[in-house]
Design a protein around this motif. Structure first.
Motif, PDB file in Angstrom:
ATOM      1  N   GLU A   1      35.260  13.018 -15.555  1.00  0.00           N
ATOM      2  CA  GLU A   1      36.121  14.143 -15.177  1.00  0.00           C
ATOM      3  C   GLU A   1      37.197  13.692 -14.185  1.00  0.00           C
ATOM      4  O   GLU A   1      38.351  14.099 -14.280  1.00  0.00           O
TER       5      GLU A   1
ATOM      6  N   HIS B   1      35.839  21.808  -1.914  1.00  0.00           N
ATOM      7  CA  HIS B   1      37.066  21.699  -2.696  1.00  0.00           C
ATOM      8  C   HIS B   1      37.927  22.944  -2.521  1.00  0.00           C
ATOM      9  O   HIS B   1      39.160  22.853  -2.398  1.00  0.00           O
TER      10      HIS B   1
ATOM     11  N   HIS C   1      37.316  25.710  -8.830  1.00  0.00           N
ATOM     12  CA  HIS C   1      36.984  24.793  -7.749  1.00  0.00           C
ATOM     13  C   HIS C   1      35.619  24.177  -8.018  1.00  0.00           C
ATOM     14  O   HIS C   1      34.734  24.817  -8.576  1.00  0.00           O
ATOM     15  N   ILE C   2      35.460  22.934  -7.583  1.00  0.00           N
ATOM     16  CA  ILE C   2      34.224  22.207  -7.808  1.00  0.00           C
ATOM     17  C   ILE C   2      33.111  22.766  -6.926  1.00  0.00           C
ATOM     18  O   ILE C   2      31.995  23.006  -7.382  1.00  0.00           O
ATOM     19  N   ASN C   3      33.422  22.960  -5.663  1.00  0.00           N
ATOM     20  CA  ASN C   3      32.464  23.527  -4.704  1.00  0.00           C
ATOM     21  C   ASN C   3      33.253  24.145  -3.552  1.00  0.00           C
ATOM     22  O   ASN C   3      34.478  24.215  -3.589  1.00  0.00           O
TER      23      ASN C   3
ATOM     24  N   VAL D   1      30.925  15.651  -8.915  1.00  0.00           N
ATOM     25  CA  VAL D   1      30.616  15.997 -10.300  1.00  0.00           C
ATOM     26  C   VAL D   1      29.780  14.867 -10.903  1.00  0.00           C
ATOM     27  O   VAL D   1      30.136  13.695 -10.756  1.00  0.00           O
TER      28      VAL D   1
ATOM     29  N   GLU E   1      36.003  15.376  -7.538  1.00  0.00           N
ATOM     30  CA  GLU E   1      35.274  15.261  -8.800  1.00  0.00           C
ATOM     31  C   GLU E   1      34.478  13.967  -8.840  1.00  0.00           C
ATOM     32  O   GLU E   1      33.323  13.948  -9.279  1.00  0.00           O
TER      33      GLU E   1
ATOM     34  N   ARG F   1      41.619  16.721  -5.968  1.00  0.00           N
ATOM     35  CA  ARG F   1      40.678  17.154  -7.009  1.00  0.00           C
ATOM     36  C   ARG F   1      39.953  15.962  -7.610  1.00  0.00           C
ATOM     37  O   ARG F   1      38.732  16.004  -7.816  1.00  0.00           O
TER      38      ARG F   1
END
Length: 130
Positions: free
Chosen positions: A102, A42, A37-39, A97, A93, A89
């Motif tokens: 990405e 997410h 997971h990104i954070n 991100v 991202e 996602r």
């Protein structure tokens, strides 16, 4: 045996696609079969999507016992789940991100997987493998 060959080809093509696109976009490779997971946002969104689709699958199973509609078939619901999860996602991202490539990779990967899945379904339904 033919199904095994189809799955092997399917996974090799996916691996090669990801390798080539990551090389073109100059991105680091992710671990195979990992889903990080990104954070926390997410993670919450992803688990909300997963739990929602579990309930939708159960409801579709019960509903399909009485009615036969094409859009409540499990494979259709799973494809929708993959699309929704992939889009979520990609959006996160893009938003969180630092390297926006990405998000582009995630979208390209999602489109490629859908096209490949459609091709496999087409091959299976037309009887190419007998």
């Amino acid at each position: 045996m033919n199904l095994l060959i189809l799955f092997i080809v399917f996974f090799v093509v996916i691996y090669l696609f990801e390798l080539v696109v990551r090389k073109i976009l100059n991105l680091e490779r992710r671990k195979i079969f990992s889903y990080n997971h990104i954070n926390k946002i997410h993670e919450r969104i992803d688990w909300s999507i997963r739990i929602s689709f579990i309930f939708i699958l159960l409801a579709a199973y019960i509903f399909s016992y009485y009615y036969s509609f094409w859009y409540i078939q499990p494979y259709i619901i799973l494809v929708i789940f993959i699309v929704v999860s992939g889009i979520a996602r990609a959006i996160l991202e893009f938003k969180y991100v630092p390297n926006r490539k990405e998000a582009l990779f995630t979208i390209l990967q999602l489109v490629f997987h859908l096209l490949l899945f459609g091709g496999v379904v087409w091959i299976a339904s037309t009887g190419w493998f007998g």
